[in-house]
Scaffold this active site. Structure first.
Site, PDB file in Angstrom:
ATOM      1  N   ASN A   9       1.073  -1.212   0.004  1.00 51.25           N
ATOM      2  CA  ASN A   9      -0.228   0.084  -0.126  1.00 51.25           C
ATOM      3  C   ASN A   9       0.538   0.807   0.185  1.00 51.25           C
ATOM      4  OD1 ASN A   9      -2.067   1.979   0.698  1.00 51.25           O
ATOM      5  ND2 ASN A   9      -2.432   1.884   2.710  1.00 51.25           N
ATOM      6  N   LYS A  11       0.079   4.195  -0.202  1.00 51.05           N
ATOM      7  CA  LYS A  11      -0.523   5.813   0.113  1.00 51.05           C
ATOM      8  C   LYS A  11      -0.326   6.595  -0.224  1.00 51.05           C
ATOM      9  CE  LYS A  11      -0.071   3.462   4.760  1.00 51.05           C
ATOM     10  NZ  LYS A  11      -0.236   3.430   6.169  1.00 51.05           N
ATOM     11  N   GLU A  99      -6.751   3.980   8.122  1.00 53.23           N
ATOM     12  CA  GLU A  99      -6.305   5.873   7.250  1.00 53.23           C
ATOM     13  C   GLU A  99      -8.037   6.466   6.889  1.00 53.23           C
ATOM     14  OE1 GLU A  99      -2.908   5.996   5.742  1.00 53.23           O
ATOM     15  OE2 GLU A  99      -2.243   5.154   7.280  1.00 53.23           O
ATOM     16  N   GLU A 169      -5.481  -5.619  10.598  1.00 54.38           N
ATOM     17  CA  GLU A 169      -4.285  -3.929  11.136  1.00 54.38           C
ATOM     18  C   GLU A 169      -4.635  -3.590  11.902  1.00 54.38           C
ATOM     19  OE1 GLU A 169      -2.347  -3.107   7.041  1.00 54.38           O
ATOM     20  OE2 GLU A 169      -3.614  -1.705   6.928  1.00 54.38           O
ATOM     21  N   GLY A 175       2.460   2.250  10.703  1.00 55.98           N
ATOM     22  CA  GLY A 175       3.273   3.338  10.388  1.00 55.98           C
ATOM     23  C   GLY A 175       3.654   3.617  11.920  1.00 55.98           C
ATOM     24  N   SER A 215       3.157  -2.163  10.728  1.00 56.22           N
ATOM     25  CA  SER A 215       5.000  -1.951  10.704  1.00 56.22           C
ATOM     26  C   SER A 215       5.306  -3.632  10.315  1.00 56.22           C
ATOM     27  CB  SER A 215       5.014  -1.376  11.866  1.00 56.22           C
ATOM     28  OG  SER A 215       5.070  -0.531  12.677  1.00 56.22           O
TER      29      SER A 215
HETATM   30  C1  PEP Z   1      -0.293   0.198   6.080  1.00 58.33           C
HETATM   31  O1  PEP Z   1      -1.030   1.419   5.889  1.00 58.33           O
HETATM   32  O2  PEP Z   1      -2.056  -0.535   5.433  1.00 58.33           O
HETATM   33  C2  PEP Z   1       0.831  -0.786   6.830  1.00 58.33           C
HETATM   34  C3  PEP Z   1       0.566  -1.504   6.496  1.00 58.33           C
HETATM   35  O3  PEP Z   1       1.219   0.609   7.034  1.00 58.33           O
HETATM   36  P1  PEP Z   1       2.546   0.549   7.805  1.00 58.33           P
HETATM   37  O4  PEP Z   1       2.949  -1.234   6.725  1.00 58.33           O
HETATM   38  O5  PEP Z   1       3.220   1.291   6.983  1.00 58.33           O
HETATM   39  O6  PEP Z   1       2.738  -0.195   9.199  1.00 58.33           O
END
Ligand code: PEP
Length: 252
Positions: A9, A11, A99, A169, A175, A215
């Site tokens: 992703n 973003k 988000e 998640e 993040g 993460s």
């Molecule tokens: C995400 O935005 O779906 C995500 C898992 O972000 P990150 O890997 O940066 O934590």
């Protein structure tokens, strides 16, 4: 047997030329990798979907969108429809990302409409669910995830449900550099699979791909993916770094 998936992703990141470079770097690196019952999905910003599907035609990855509006067409300024995604050979679409739930107030009910719009157009939803930190601290994480999954997905019949990918998640891990432990990930994934089993039966539950996100990086991916109910990952920050993203893919 259920598919393993690593989805990136991106973003709201990358200029057009940076996106082109990253796509070609990933495409080239994937040429040297043998994926066994596994898929890679790249989810760039919507402006780059056409470029991504062009590159994907000659490469070993699928393209996913990061968002969609539930209607096929009409007066919805600024939005992109499931029909448009299908038309552009986009195979997946992330929905329910924390988000979007947080900044755009997307409800479980609205996400249900997005799921329906995508499935009607043969685009596979990657449905994100997960609790915020105070919910985990209050011991409410299972109840929160259950409600998200039930209210957005469990209206589906067995066949359409079988096209859905779920991404657990935990919001506190997205993040932040704080990853769920392998035990925390496994117990939630097993819980989600059990919910699916109770609703759709053991075969559908066993065939559903459930990704972990939050993460996940080149160092912790192998441990997370080694859990029996963790079928890969939805990767944010680390999907922007081709070497690390490849390290995650080869941890499957
Ligand atoms: C995400 O935005 O779906 C995500 C898992 O972000 P990150 O890997 O940066 O934590």
């Amino acid at each position: 047997m259920r598919k393993k998936i690593v989805a990136g992703n991106w973003k709201m990141n990358k200029t057009m030329s940076e996106a082109e470079l990253l796509l070609t770097e990933i495409a080239d690196a994937l040429d040297d990798v043998e994926l066994d019952n596994a898929e890679v999905v790249i989810c760039p910003p919507a402006l780059y979907l056409e470029m991504a599907t062009d590159v994907a035609e000659e490469a070993n990855f699928y393209v996913g969108a990061q968002n969609v509006y539930p209607e096929d067409s009409g007066a919805f300024t600024g939005e992109i429809s499931p029909m448009m995604l299908k038309n552009m050979k986009v195979a997946y679409c992330i929905i329910g990302h924390s988000e979007r739930r947080k900044y755009f107030s997307e409800s479980n009910e609205f996400l249900m409409c997005k799921v329906d719009g995508l499935l009607k157009n043969n685009v596979r939803p990657i449905f994100c669910c997960g609790e915020v930190l105070p919910e985990r601290e209050a011991g409410r994480h299972f109840a929160v995830v259950k409600q998200q999954v039930e209210e957005s997905l469990f209206h589906l019949g067995q066949d359409p449900f079988a096209k859905v990918v779920i991404a657990y998640e935990p919001v506190w891990a997205i993040g932040t550099g704080v990853t769920a432990s392998k035990e925390q990930a496994q117990e939630m994934h097993a819980f989600i699979r059990q919910l699916i089993g109770e609703k759709y039966g053991a075969e559908v539950a066993g065939n559903t791909t459930i990704l972990y996100g939050g993460s996940c990086n080149g160092k912790n991916a192998r441990e997370l993916f080694s859990q029996p109910d963790v079928d890969g990952g939805l990767i944010g920050g680390a999907s922007l770094k081709p070497d690390e993203f490849m390290q995650i893919i080869t941890s499957l």
